[in-house]
Design a protein around this motif. Sequence first.
Motif, PDB file in Angstrom:
ATOM      1  N   ASP A  80     -13.359  -5.627 -20.889  1.00  0.00           N
ATOM      2  CA  ASP A  80     -13.486  -6.966 -21.463  1.00  0.00           C
ATOM      3  C   ASP A  80     -13.295  -8.046 -20.396  1.00  0.00           C
ATOM      4  OD1 ASP A  80     -13.302  -9.234 -23.313  1.00  0.00           O
ATOM      5  OD2 ASP A  80     -12.873  -7.718 -24.829  1.00  0.00           O
ATOM      6  N   THR A  81     -13.931  -9.184 -20.590  1.00  0.00           N
ATOM      7  CA  THR A  81     -13.778 -10.333 -19.694  1.00  0.00           C
ATOM      8  C   THR A  81     -12.843 -11.385 -20.296  1.00  0.00           C
ATOM      9  OG1 THR A  81     -15.700 -11.465 -20.626  1.00  0.00           O
ATOM     10  CG2 THR A  81     -16.094 -10.008 -18.732  1.00  0.00           C
ATOM     11  N   ASN A  82     -12.194 -11.044 -21.372  1.00  0.00           N
ATOM     12  CA  ASN A  82     -11.301 -11.951 -22.080  1.00  0.00           C
ATOM     13  C   ASN A  82      -9.858 -11.470 -21.885  1.00  0.00           C
ATOM     14  OD1 ASN A  82      -9.694 -13.221 -24.032  1.00  0.00           O
ATOM     15  ND2 ASN A  82     -11.367 -13.363 -25.488  1.00  0.00           N
ATOM     16  N   PRO A  83      -9.049 -12.208 -21.128  1.00  0.00           N
ATOM     17  CA  PRO A  83      -7.676 -11.748 -20.911  1.00  0.00           C
ATOM     18  C   PRO A  83      -6.845 -11.675 -22.188  1.00  0.00           C
ATOM     19  CG  PRO A  83      -8.015 -13.913 -19.928  1.00  0.00           C
ATOM     20  CD  PRO A  83      -9.347 -13.437 -20.409  1.00  0.00           C
ATOM     21  N   TYR A  84      -7.156 -12.515 -23.187  1.00  0.00           N
ATOM     22  CA  TYR A  84      -6.428 -12.433 -24.459  1.00  0.00           C
ATOM     23  C   TYR A  84      -6.730 -11.112 -25.168  1.00  0.00           C
ATOM     24  CZ  TYR A  84      -5.836 -17.517 -23.943  1.00  0.00           C
ATOM     25  OH  TYR A  84      -5.535 -18.775 -23.493  1.00  0.00           O
ATOM     26  N   ALA A  85      -7.980 -10.699 -25.151  1.00  0.00           N
ATOM     27  CA  ALA A  85      -8.355  -9.433 -25.793  1.00  0.00           C
ATOM     28  C   ALA A  85      -7.662  -8.267 -25.101  1.00  0.00           C
ATOM     29  CB  ALA A  85      -9.872  -9.257 -25.772  1.00  0.00           C
ATOM     30  N   ILE A  86      -7.637  -8.291 -23.782  1.00  0.00           N
ATOM     31  CA  ILE A  86      -6.954  -7.241 -23.026  1.00  0.00           C
ATOM     32  C   ILE A  86      -5.464  -7.264 -23.356  1.00  0.00           C
ATOM     33  CG2 ILE A  86      -6.385  -6.416 -20.703  1.00  0.00           C
ATOM     34  CD1 ILE A  86      -9.115  -7.696 -19.810  1.00  0.00           C
ATOM     35  N   PHE A  87      -4.889  -8.459 -23.372  1.00  0.00           N
ATOM     36  CA  PHE A  87      -3.473  -8.635 -23.697  1.00  0.00           C
ATOM     37  C   PHE A  87      -3.154  -8.030 -25.064  1.00  0.00           C
ATOM     38  CE2 PHE A  87      -0.152 -11.199 -25.739  1.00  0.00           C
ATOM     39  CZ  PHE A  87       0.855 -11.202 -24.782  1.00  0.00           C
ATOM     40  N   HIS A  88      -3.948  -8.387 -26.075  1.00  0.00           N
ATOM     41  CA  HIS A  88      -3.689  -7.880 -27.428  1.00  0.00           C
ATOM     42  C   HIS A  88      -3.868  -6.368 -27.496  1.00  0.00           C
ATOM     43  CE1 HIS A  88      -2.999 -11.763 -29.101  1.00  0.00           C
ATOM     44  NE2 HIS A  88      -4.233 -12.192 -28.913  1.00  0.00           N
ATOM     45  N   HIS A  89      -4.854  -5.842 -26.808  1.00  0.00           N
ATOM     46  CA  HIS A  89      -5.084  -4.401 -26.818  1.00  0.00           C
ATOM     47  C   HIS A  89      -3.873  -3.656 -26.236  1.00  0.00           C
ATOM     48  CE1 HIS A  89      -6.897  -0.662 -24.949  1.00  0.00           C
ATOM     49  NE2 HIS A  89      -6.991  -0.472 -26.243  1.00  0.00           N
ATOM     50  N   ILE A  90      -3.398  -4.123 -25.102  1.00  0.00           N
ATOM     51  CA  ILE A  90      -2.285  -3.432 -24.437  1.00  0.00           C
ATOM     52  C   ILE A  90      -0.965  -3.724 -25.143  1.00  0.00           C
ATOM     53  CG2 ILE A  90      -1.010  -3.209 -22.271  1.00  0.00           C
ATOM     54  CD1 ILE A  90      -3.711  -3.747 -20.832  1.00  0.00           C
ATOM     55  N   ALA A  91      -0.772  -4.950 -25.630  1.00  0.00           N
ATOM     56  CA  ALA A  91       0.468  -5.295 -26.331  1.00  0.00           C
ATOM     57  C   ALA A  91       0.636  -4.490 -27.616  1.00  0.00           C
ATOM     58  CB  ALA A  91       0.511  -6.788 -26.630  1.00  0.00           C
TER      59      ALA A  91
END
Length: 185
Positions: A19-30
Amino acid sequence: MDLQEKTAGIVRLCLGETDTNPYAIFHHIAATDYVSIHGPEHHVLDGACLLTAYRNAGGSIDLPAALEKLRKEGERMPGAICGLWGVCGAVLSVGCALAILDGTGPLSEDGSWGEHMSYTARALEKIAGTYGPRCCKRDGMLALSVGIDYIREKKGVVLGTEGAVCGYSARNSQCIHGKCPYYKP
Protein backbone atom coordinates in the motif's frame (compact mmCIF):
# COMPACT_ATOMS: atom_id res chain seq x y z
CA MET A 1 6.47 -11.04 23.60
CA ASP A 2 9.29 -8.56 24.23
CA LEU A 3 9.88 -5.29 22.41
CA GLN A 4 12.49 -6.70 20.04
CA GLU A 5 10.12 -9.47 18.95
CA LYS A 6 7.34 -6.94 18.42
CA THR A 7 9.51 -4.62 16.33
CA ALA A 8 10.88 -7.53 14.30
CA GLY A 9 7.27 -8.44 13.49
CA ILE A 10 6.53 -4.86 12.49
CA VAL A 11 9.51 -4.81 10.12
CA ARG A 12 8.55 -8.19 8.67
CA LEU A 13 4.99 -7.03 7.98
CA CYS A 14 6.17 -3.73 6.47
CA LEU A 15 8.40 -5.59 4.03
CA GLY A 16 5.32 -7.45 2.77
CA GLU A 17 3.11 -4.34 2.43
CA THR A 18 2.25 -2.92 -0.99
CA ASP A 19 0.00 0.00 0.00
CA THR A 20 1.03 3.63 -0.58
CA ASN A 21 -1.11 4.83 2.32
CA PRO A 22 0.73 4.93 5.66
CA TYR A 23 -2.59 4.98 7.56
CA ALA A 24 -3.68 1.74 5.88
CA ILE A 25 -0.34 0.13 6.71
CA PHE A 26 -0.59 1.46 10.27
CA HIS A 27 -4.09 0.02 10.75
CA HIS A 28 -3.12 -3.32 9.23
CA ILE A 29 -0.12 -3.76 11.52
CA ALA A 30 -1.78 -2.22 14.60
CA ALA A 31 -4.46 -4.91 14.31
CA THR A 32 -1.95 -7.66 15.09
CA ASP A 33 -2.03 -9.21 18.53
CA TYR A 34 1.46 -7.95 19.39
CA VAL A 35 0.86 -4.22 18.91
CA SER A 36 -0.55 -2.87 22.17
CA ILE A 37 -3.09 -0.07 22.29
CA HIS A 38 -0.28 1.96 23.90
CA GLY A 39 3.35 0.92 23.94
CA PRO A 40 6.91 1.58 22.81
CA GLU A 41 6.45 -0.54 19.68
CA HIS A 42 4.82 2.60 18.22
CA HIS A 43 8.27 4.22 18.32
CA VAL A 44 9.08 1.90 15.41
CA LEU A 45 5.63 1.32 13.89
CA ASP A 46 4.81 4.91 12.99
CA GLY A 47 7.99 5.76 11.11
CA ALA A 48 8.07 2.28 9.55
CA CYS A 49 4.61 2.84 8.03
CA LEU A 50 5.79 6.13 6.53
CA LEU A 51 8.99 4.62 5.06
CA THR A 52 7.06 1.66 3.66
CA ALA A 53 4.39 3.82 2.00
CA TYR A 54 7.11 6.07 0.57
CA ARG A 55 8.89 3.11 -1.04
CA ASN A 56 5.62 1.69 -2.32
CA ALA A 57 4.72 5.05 -3.89
CA GLY A 58 7.94 5.05 -5.89
CA GLY A 59 10.30 6.71 -3.43
CA SER A 60 13.92 5.68 -3.73
CA ILE A 61 14.96 3.87 -0.56
CA ASP A 62 16.57 0.61 0.55
CA LEU A 63 13.57 -0.33 2.65
CA PRO A 64 15.07 -3.31 4.55
CA ALA A 65 18.09 -1.23 5.61
CA ALA A 66 15.93 1.80 6.45
CA LEU A 67 13.55 -0.25 8.58
CA GLU A 68 16.41 -1.87 10.48
CA LYS A 69 17.94 1.55 11.19
CA LEU A 70 14.56 2.85 12.36
CA ARG A 71 14.07 -0.27 14.47
CA LYS A 72 17.44 0.22 16.16
CA GLU A 73 16.68 3.87 16.96
CA GLY A 74 13.07 3.24 17.98
CA GLU A 75 13.97 0.50 20.41
CA ARG A 76 16.20 2.95 22.30
CA MET A 77 13.18 5.08 23.25
CA PRO A 78 11.49 3.97 26.47
CA GLY A 79 7.76 3.72 26.82
CA ALA A 80 5.85 6.62 28.40
CA ILE A 81 8.32 9.24 27.19
CA CYS A 82 5.41 11.46 26.16
CA GLY A 83 4.52 12.03 29.80
CA LEU A 84 7.93 11.56 31.37
CA TRP A 85 10.11 13.44 28.86
CA GLY A 86 7.60 15.77 27.23
CA VAL A 87 8.05 14.50 23.68
CA CYS A 88 5.96 11.90 21.89
CA GLY A 89 7.60 8.72 20.60
CA ALA A 90 5.37 8.76 17.51
CA VAL A 91 6.87 12.10 16.52
CA LEU A 92 10.37 10.82 17.23
CA SER A 93 9.67 7.79 15.05
CA VAL A 94 8.47 9.92 12.14
CA GLY A 95 11.38 12.33 12.65
CA CYS A 96 13.76 9.39 12.52
CA ALA A 97 12.12 8.22 9.28
CA LEU A 98 12.66 11.67 7.75
CA ALA A 99 16.31 11.64 8.82
CA ILE A 100 16.74 8.20 7.25
CA LEU A 101 15.13 9.37 4.00
CA ASP A 102 17.48 12.35 3.77
CA GLY A 103 20.59 10.75 5.24
CA THR A 104 20.57 13.42 7.93
CA GLY A 105 22.79 13.34 10.99
CA PRO A 106 23.68 15.75 13.78
CA LEU A 107 26.30 17.52 11.63
CA SER A 108 24.26 17.81 8.43
CA GLU A 109 24.59 21.22 6.81
CA ASP A 110 22.21 20.76 3.86
CA GLY A 111 19.19 22.18 5.67
CA SER A 112 17.50 18.83 6.31
CA TRP A 113 18.38 18.91 10.01
CA GLY A 114 16.38 22.10 10.49
CA GLU A 115 13.56 21.00 8.18
CA HIS A 116 13.06 17.84 10.23
CA MET A 117 12.98 19.89 13.41
CA SER A 118 10.35 22.15 11.87
CA TYR A 119 8.15 19.28 10.74
CA THR A 120 8.41 17.38 14.01
CA ALA A 121 7.61 20.60 15.87
CA ARG A 122 4.40 20.81 13.83
CA ALA A 123 3.53 17.26 14.82
CA LEU A 124 4.21 17.97 18.49
CA GLU A 125 2.04 21.06 18.29
CA LYS A 126 -0.84 19.02 16.83
CA ILE A 127 -0.47 16.40 19.55
CA ALA A 128 -0.15 19.02 22.30
CA GLY A 129 -3.42 20.54 21.10
CA THR A 130 -5.28 17.40 22.18
CA TYR A 131 -4.22 18.11 25.80
CA GLY A 132 -3.80 14.40 26.53
CA PRO A 133 -3.84 11.92 27.97
CA ARG A 134 -1.62 9.96 25.65
CA CYS A 135 -3.04 7.81 22.91
CA CYS A 136 -0.47 6.03 20.77
CA LYS A 137 -2.97 5.53 17.94
CA ARG A 138 -4.14 9.17 17.79
CA ASP A 139 -0.63 10.52 18.22
CA GLY A 140 0.73 8.12 15.60
CA MET A 141 -1.85 9.29 13.05
CA LEU A 142 -1.14 12.94 13.87
CA ALA A 143 2.60 12.38 13.43
CA LEU A 144 2.00 10.51 10.17
CA SER A 145 -0.05 13.43 8.83
CA VAL A 146 2.97 15.70 9.15
CA GLY A 147 5.30 13.07 7.68
CA ILE A 148 2.97 12.74 4.69
CA ASP A 149 3.17 16.51 4.20
CA TYR A 150 6.97 16.43 4.34
CA ILE A 151 7.22 13.67 1.76
CA ARG A 152 4.86 15.47 -0.60
CA GLU A 153 6.49 18.89 -0.16
CA LYS A 154 10.16 17.87 -0.02
CA LYS A 155 10.27 14.63 -1.99
CA GLY A 156 7.44 15.17 -4.47
CA VAL A 157 5.91 11.79 -3.60
CA VAL A 158 2.19 11.69 -2.89
CA LEU A 159 1.07 9.15 -0.32
CA GLY A 160 -2.47 7.95 0.31
CA THR A 161 -4.36 9.65 3.11
CA GLU A 162 -7.70 7.84 3.23
CA GLY A 163 -8.65 5.94 6.36
CA ALA A 164 -7.28 8.29 8.98
CA VAL A 165 -9.99 7.31 11.43
CA CYS A 166 -9.82 5.61 14.78
CA GLY A 167 -11.15 2.17 15.37
CA TYR A 168 -9.49 1.76 18.74
CA SER A 169 -11.56 3.85 21.17
CA ALA A 170 -13.34 0.84 22.66
CA ARG A 171 -9.94 -0.59 23.68
CA ASN A 172 -8.62 2.70 25.08
CA SER A 173 -9.89 3.53 28.54
CA GLN A 174 -8.36 7.01 28.27
CA CYS A 175 -9.96 7.86 24.91
CA ILE A 176 -10.90 11.55 24.63
CA HIS A 177 -13.69 10.66 22.18
CA GLY A 178 -15.08 13.72 20.36
CA LYS A 179 -11.98 15.81 21.18
CA CYS A 180 -9.88 13.45 19.06
CA PRO A 181 -9.62 14.40 15.37
CA TYR A 182 -9.86 10.71 14.41
CA TYR A 183 -12.65 9.57 16.72
CA LYS A 184 -15.43 7.67 15.05
CA PRO A 185 -18.46 6.90 17.27
